[in-house]
Every structure is written in C-alpha cells, then in structure tokens.
Design a protein around this motif. Structure first.
Motif, mmCIF file in Angstrom:
data_model
loop_
_atom_site.group_PDB
_atom_site.id
_atom_site.type_symbol
_atom_site.label_atom_id
_atom_site.label_comp_id
_atom_site.label_asym_id
_atom_site.label_seq_id
_atom_site.Cartn_x
_atom_site.Cartn_y
_atom_site.Cartn_z
ATOM 1 N N TYR A 238 77.832 80.889 15.318
ATOM 2 C CA TYR A 238 77.174 80.012 15.092
ATOM 3 C C TYR A 238 77.825 78.999 14.420
ATOM 4 N N GLN A 264 72.766 73.439 12.094
ATOM 5 C CA GLN A 264 73.694 74.275 12.945
ATOM 6 C C GLN A 264 73.731 74.610 14.078
ATOM 7 N N ASP A 265 74.939 74.298 14.568
ATOM 8 C CA ASP A 265 75.294 74.167 16.394
ATOM 9 C C ASP A 265 74.525 75.654 16.871
ATOM 10 N N VAL A 266 73.018 75.620 17.491
ATOM 11 C CA VAL A 266 72.605 76.995 18.432
ATOM 12 C C VAL A 266 72.794 76.938 19.287
ATOM 13 N N GLY A 267 73.764 76.010 20.094
ATOM 14 C CA GLY A 267 73.853 75.921 21.315
ATOM 15 C C GLY A 267 72.406 75.271 22.445
ATOM 16 N N ALA A 268 71.616 74.283 21.143
ATOM 17 C CA ALA A 268 71.183 73.139 22.225
ATOM 18 C C ALA A 268 71.675 72.152 22.386
ATOM 19 N N LEU A 269 70.792 72.139 23.562
ATOM 20 C CA LEU A 269 71.749 70.414 24.729
ATOM 21 C C LEU A 269 72.030 69.206 23.997
ATOM 22 N N THR A 270 71.009 69.356 23.189
ATOM 23 C CA THR A 270 70.908 67.891 21.860
ATOM 24 C C THR A 270 71.991 68.113 20.598
ATOM 25 N N VAL A 273 71.353 71.044 15.355
ATOM 26 C CA VAL A 273 70.246 71.605 14.886
ATOM 27 C C VAL A 273 69.899 71.315 13.023
#
Lengths: 488, 336
Positions: A238, A264-270, A273
C-alpha cells in the motif's frame, strides 16, 4: 549391517562436517558485518529399519531475537525523529544566534541600542551616525538570515519527505518481492537465510522512517504495519503518496496552500486518501517521516512567526514611537518592509530605510535630522537620535510572540526569543542523547544475541576438525578392512 | 550464572561507543580548561539564557553610558571653568567700579571702562570655547562659534552709545540690544541654535539635561553690565565724561547683581557635575557587580576542569588498553 553401510555412514559424516565447517567459515567471515545474523546448520541422524544410516544435513537457520529486534527498530524510529527535531532546533538557534555568537539577533539588537546611544552623545559625528546605521543594517541582515534559514529548513524538509516516501515505497516493493522468493524457496526446501538477511535490512531501513510492527505470515512471509495502525504491506504494497512543493517553500505556504500532505493508496475508487502526519498521532508518525512533517508544518513555521513578530515590532517601534517629523514622506520609520505582504515573511523582507543608507543613495545624517529632511540641520541636535534610542528600549507588550509575554524593549524581546529556542534546542538535544544511548544499548544487545562470536565458532571448528578426522579415520580403517578381504 | 558469548560486532560497537563518549566529554573539559568558561551554557544558566543575555546587554549598555559620562564630564568641567571665570571677572570689575566711581575720579573710572572692554571680549571668547571641536554654548549648532567676534559687538555698542543723547538713553539702547528675544544680540550676536543640546543618558532612565547656551539670562546679564562699562571706555562717549560716569555707575550696580547670577550658573553646573559623578560611580558599581555575577554564572573552576580532564584521560587510556587486550584475547591466537 554391512561394511558398505559403515562406509556410507562415515562418508555422510564427512559431508556433514564439511557443511558445518562451511557454515562456521561463513559466520567468521561475517563476524563484523552489520545486520548479519549468525547461522546454524541443523544435523539429524538417519535410521532405516532400526539401523543407523549416517547423518543428515538439515536447514541452515538464522539466529533471531524478535523482541530485541522489534525494540531496536522502535528505538531507531524514535532516534531518527529526535535527530531530525534536534538538528532543526540547532539550525534555528544557529540562525537566530546563541549567546556565544557575535552575529546573533540579540547581540546585534543590543549593538543597535548602544550605537544609537553613542550617536545621541555625539550627534555631530558622522562616524557615530554611520555606526548606528550599520548597526541597524546588521540587525536587519541577521533577521533576514534567520528568516531565510527557516524557509530553507522547510524546503529541505519538503524535499526530504519526498525522498523518504520514494525510498519507503521502493523498499516495500523489494520486501514484497523477497517475500515471494522466500515462499518459493521454502516450498522447494532451499536455504532462505541470505534472503531473510536482505529482507531484515530492508525492514530496518523502513523502520527508521515509519515505526513498524512486523507480523509473520505463512510461507516465511512478513506483513508490515505502522505502530499507529497504518497498513504498509499485507500481501500487497500500500504505497504512500506525496508531491514535493514545486518551488522553494515560503512563509505563507501551508498544507493545502502550496504544500502537499501525506496520502495513501488504499485501493479506494477516489484514489489516494489523505493521511494526517506530523501531529504525533497520525497513522505513520513516530519516525523520521512524521518528524519531517512536524518540522515543515510546526517547528520551522513557529520560528518564522516568532522572528516575523519581532520584525513587525521593530518596524512599529520606529514608526509609532517616533515624533511624526522624524518619519519619511511615506510615514515609514528606520526599518521598512522592502517587499509587500502581511506579517508572514516580514522578517525576510525587513530592510533599513533607504533615506539613511548611503549604499542606497541615502545619507546617515537623516538619522539625526529626520528621515524626510532635505538638508542637514543643526549638527549637535541629538533629540531625534534620543527618540530613536528610546523607541528601541521602550518596554512594550509583545504581540504575537510565543516566546514571551513580558513587556520589554526590543533587545529584551530578542533575548527572550533566543532563550526560547535555546531551551528547545537543549531539550531536543538531551532527548536525542538519551535515545541514542538507548538505541546503542539495544543494538548491542541485539547483536550480542544474533551476531557472531568468533571464539564460539572456532571452538566449534575444533570439534568439526576432530569429527572430520574421526570420520576420515573410520573411512581408512574400513578401507583397510576391505583390502584385507580382497587380498585374502 | 548464565553466560553468553556476545558477538564480536557487539563488543566492537561497545568499545567504539565508550571511546567516542569519553572523547566527547574530553572535548568539553578541554574547552573549559582553555576558555575558563563552562562549555554547556544552557546547563550553567539552568536553561534560562535570558539571564545571561540581559547581563551581557546591561554590560554593553553600561559601557555606552560610561562613554557618554566621560564625554559629558569633560563638557561640564569646561563649562564650570567658563562660568567661574566669567563670575570672577564680573566680581572683580564690580568691586573696582563700586570703589572707584563714587570717588568721582574720571581718569581712573575711564581706565576701568577700558578694562571692561577687554573683560567683555574675554567673556565672549570664553563663550566660544570648544571641547573636542564642539562648541559648548551654541545649543545644537555645535559646529559654530556661539557668539560673534567681540570687535563687531563692541563697535555696535559704541555706535549705540554715540547715537544716544544722554547716559540714560545709552543705557536704554544697550538694554534693548540685550533684550530677549528681539534684541540685536539675539538676532546677530548669538550665532548658535535656539535648540538646546539633548540630555545625556547616564543610566537606565537617568537623563541629565545640562546644556546652557550663550543666551542664558545669567550670562546675558553679565554681558549687558560689562557692555555698559565697556562703552564708557570706548570712543562713542569719549567727549562726554558725565555720561561715562553715569554709565559706569549703573554698570557697577548691575554687575554686582549679575555676578551673583554667574555664580548661580556655576552652582547649577556643579550640581550637574555631582549628579554625573554619582551616575559614574553607580555605573562602575553595576558593571563590577554584573561582571562578577556573569563570571560566577559561567566561570568554570579551572581546578575542577583540569581534574576532570585528567580523569577522562586515564579513562580513555583504560578503554584503549582494554580494546587492545580484548583483541589479543582471541581463541584464534591460541589455536596456532
């Protein structure tokens, strides 16, 4: 039981001892390699149908002490953070100037005071007037320098955050790759010790940036979490995200306004975060990364706001405490804001009024005759100089200072600011010294527990030597026996 | 007792750290020995550097006060000698005039008139005194003479006397000449500035206003009385003996009063001198106390520093010995 199986037993013994000697020699060779963990080769007896069938060489394992390593890594992070803070306060104090420095703001403020007093006593003296003007310029320059240094500190912190985030992401990817290789090797029954060494060193490098919790997973894999609960590596990486500022950091810039925060790229669509950092309680705080955010967004801005408030006080003193006749046509006093903008960054723009600065086309006698004076007045007139001296020493309630709330003259304010940052520098230095001693002790304990002791290794080597000789003897005796059989 | 071997690396790190720590402490002790000041100022001031900075500042300011005091001292001493010189001359002439004029001896009285001319010139010259290139009685215009040359003033006065019909007229004309603020003495005789010198800062919040200009009433009174006697000895009244005697008599009376004024000026200056002397003593005492306090705060006891240094030296020596011994004490060495 046959002679040939005896021969095999002895041969397996020779092979095992050779392997032990190899491990020992490797240990001795790496006795002084930092991060190398002692290896041990496991042996086991083989029996088949109730009969001994020689010795089997097992896996080579790394010496580990998970508790000490975890504690040492936590201390690495704390020490790194403390070092970043301590360096920052040292640099701020050096820029403002501590008590031993002749070019400190406090010393130069006293210098301006005494230069104005000397000029008041001899108003006709061009030397005394020029001395007062150059004392004022020295003070302005020192304040400019302190302001530049805090700006520089923030710029460097911003760049360093970018570098550390990149380094952290790269290390995470390499750890992830090593995880996969180790799993493959474990499945194939290979020796993973060297790969584990590499992985441990990479984890060390990440742990100084963000304090870590390391969790073991199946197949020899590890997962990495920050102490405050952020996920860094759990099956996949991550990544942290950060965009360094495009230009040098200036006093007005804050997070969101010219400066980037941590994401951090937590795999959210946006997409990535936003993550709090630098507050001490953020997900990735506690190591150098958090300390750098603290430096960029709290420590350096505080120093900047302190010297800005001091500069503003200086400008105002020579404006509002002076008789109107002593000001220039624009209503400015001895110190002016050379640029435009509010109080933020004023310290970097502070300058001495051009009317009295010979190098800017002014004349030093305007200090005596008023900044707007077109020609020289009475050379013995010390009244304006006395008013300047009084303005410098007048006790005023400080506004906008964190360092002091006590009424005081300009030089007293400067000494309060120096004292404030000197105390912080001393405290952060003590903190660093304490953590450094703790870290050294833990590192020693860890390396005592997992490192190589050549004495022990060589003692084992003598045993290996004896065992090797014994096996060889067995071989030669069996050889003789077989010869006897063949010759009879 | 459980004994573990400990790794080579750990042993090396420990020895390195111990050596580095001892060396760092030796640096501090060495600095204290060579500078005589404590190496750790924050610890010495209990974390409050403001104390130290304010002491340094007070010392710097006291040095500036001291220099202002010595400058002012020289000025006041000179002013005092001028004031007493003027008072003495006025007193001497007043006595002579009051003795001689009532006797009606025109010749002797006229001689006193002549002396008054040189007295007046002398007073004017005294007012033009300079201290290190600075006029003392010219107000803020310290780069100029305080009063015009005596020749011109005497010529003006003689012309006034010559143009007057009676002694009373002449006296009135001279009074007008010295009348504040429109009199000719103020408009053309006095060359200095109307602004007085700025007071001298001789201590925190202690400002001494000591400036006196040539237009001070007490000085002008002496000048006026001397002028009346001077015209009697001048060419303007050469042919009018009665008017001369009348003027000299008036001058004698006025001078007697004016001399008291001059003495009073001397007392006033003396009072300022006394204030200055007190300020000087106070600044010296303050400087001594501050220097002593600063030294107490920062001074490193040389004996302690030296003892420390030696102790650390032997400690470092021991660390090196142990390092060397431990390196020798390897199993490797005995295997051969």
């Amino acid at each position: 039981m046959s002679i040939s199986s005896a021969l095999n037993n002895a041969a397996s013994g020779l092979a095992a001892q050779t392997r032990l000697a190899e491990t020992i020699s490797n240990n001795v060779a790496n006795a002084l390699t930092p991060g190398y963990a002692r290896r041990a080769t496991e042996l086991s007896s083989v029996s088949l149908g109730g009969y001994g069938q020689g010795v089997a060489v097992g896996a080579t394992t790394r010496a580990e002490n998970a508790t000490l390593t975890a504690e040492r890594r936590a201390m690495d992070a704390a020490l790194g953070a403390s070092g970043t803070r301590s360096d920052a306060y040292d640099r701020i104090l050096t820029a403002i100037g501590d008590t031993t420095s002749a070019s400190s703001v406090a010393t130069l403020a006293t210098g301006l005071e005494t230069a104005l007093m000397a000029a008041t006593a001899s108003p006709q003296s061009t030397t005394a007037l020029a001395g007062a003007v150059s004392a004022a310029k020295d003070l302005a320059t020192a304040i400019n320098r302190a302001s530049d240094e805090t700006g520089q500190l923030r710029s460097e912190a911003d760049t360093e955050i970018g570098r550390q985030v990149t380094q952290l992401n790269a290390a995470l990817h390499r750890i992830d790759a090593l995880n996969d290789k180790i799993t493959t090797l474990v499945a194939a029954g290979g020796d993973t010790a060297n790969l584990e060494d590499q992985r441990a060193q990479l984890i060390d490098s990440v742990a100084a940036i963000v304090p870590l919790k390391v969790a073991r997973r199946d197949g020899g894999q590890v997962a990495l979490f920050s102490r405050n609960g952020g996920v860094l590596l759990e099956g996949k990486v991550y990544e942290l995200g950060f965009t360094p500022a495009a230009t040098a950091v200036t006093a007005e810039m804050t997070v969101g306004a010219g400066l980037s925060g941590l994401a951090q790229d937590v795999g959210a669509l946006t997409g990535p975060v936003a993550i709090t950092a630098g507050s001490g309680a953020g997900l990735f705080d506690g190591g150098t990364l958090g300390a750098l955010f603290e430096l960029r967004d709290t420590i350096a801005p505080q120093a900047q706001s302190e010297i800005d408030a001091y500069a503003a006080d200086l400008v105002d003193r020579f404006q509002s405490l002076m008789p109107p006749g002593a000001l220039d046509a624009a209503g400015d006093g001895l110190f002016v804001d050379a640029g435009a903008g509010g109080q933020a960054g004023l310290a970097g723009r502070l300058a001495v009024n051009a009317a009295v600065d010979p190098s800017a086309g002014g004349a030093v006698w305007r200090l005596r005759d008023g900044l707007a004076a077109a020609s020289q007045g009475s050379v013995g007139n010390g009244a304006t100089l006395q008013a300047l001296s009084d303005a410098m020493t007048a006790a005023r309630t400080p506004t906008g200072f964190a360092a002091t709330s006590a009424r005081g003259g300009s030089a007293a304010l400067a000494s309060e600011i120096t004292s404030f940052f000197a105390a912080r520098a001393a405290r952060s230095d003590e903190d660093r010294a304490y953590l450094s001693a703790r870290q050294a002790t833990l590192a020693e304990q860890e390396s005592s527990a997992t490192g190589v002791d050549t004495d022990t290794e060589l003692q084992s080597l003598t045993l290996v030597e004896q065992a090797y000789a014994a096996n060889a003897k067995v071989l030669s005796v069996i050889d003789e026996l077989m010869q006897l059989l063949l010759e009879s | 007792m459980y004994v573990s071997g400990g790794s080579d690396l750990a042993r090396l790190q420990r020895l390195q750290r111990q050596g580095a720590e001892a060396r760092a402490r030796m640096d501090g002790a060495g600095q204290e020995m060579s500078t005589g000041e404590k190496a750790d100022r924050t610890a010495a001031t209990g974390g409050n550097l403001t104390r130290l900075i304010s002491m340094d500042r007070a010392l710097a300011r006291n040095a500036a006060f001291a220099s202002t005091i010595s400058l002012t001292e020289l000025r006041l001493d000179t002013m005092q000698s001028v004031a007493s010189g003027i008072a003495e001359a006025a007193s001497a002439l007043a006595v002579s005039l009051n003795e001689t004029v009532p006797l009606g001896d025109v010749a002797s009285a006229t001689r006193l008139g002549k002396q008054a001319r040189s007295d007046l010139a002398d007073t004017l010259a005294k007012l033009n005194v300079q201290v290190s290139g600075q006029s003392l009685f010219a107000g803020t215009a310290t780069d100029r003479a305080a009063v015009a040359p005596a020749d011109g003033i005497l010529a003006d006065l003689d012309a006034l006397a010559a143009g007057s019909a009676t002694a009373a007229d002449a006296a009135a004309a001279i009074d007008a000449y010295f009348a504040k603020p429109a009199g000719a003495f103020f408009t053309s005789g006095y060359l200095g500035s109307a602004d007085g010198l700025a007071g001298a800062d001789v201590g925190e919040g202690v400002r001494l206003d000591y400036g006196v200009t040539a237009t001070d009433d007490r000085i002008v009174a002496v000048l006026k009385a001397q002028a009346k006697a001077a015209v009697a000895g001048g060419p303007g009244l050469a042919a009018r003996a009665e008017d001369r005697m009348a003027l000299l008599e008036a001058a004698g009376t006025e001078l007697l009063a004016a001399k008291d004024g001059a003495l009073d000026l001397g007392f006033a200056i003396g009072f300022d001198q006394q204030t200055l002397e007190r300020a000087k003593a106070a600044r010296t005492a303050e400087t001594n106390v501050l220097s002593l306090a600063r030294a107490r705060l920062l001074e490193a006891d040389l004996e302690t520093a030296t003892t420390n240094y030696q102790a650390l030296e032997s400690q470092l020596d021991a660390i090196y010995t142990v390092t060397a011994r431990l390196t020798d004490l390897r199993f490797t060495a005995y295997m051969r």
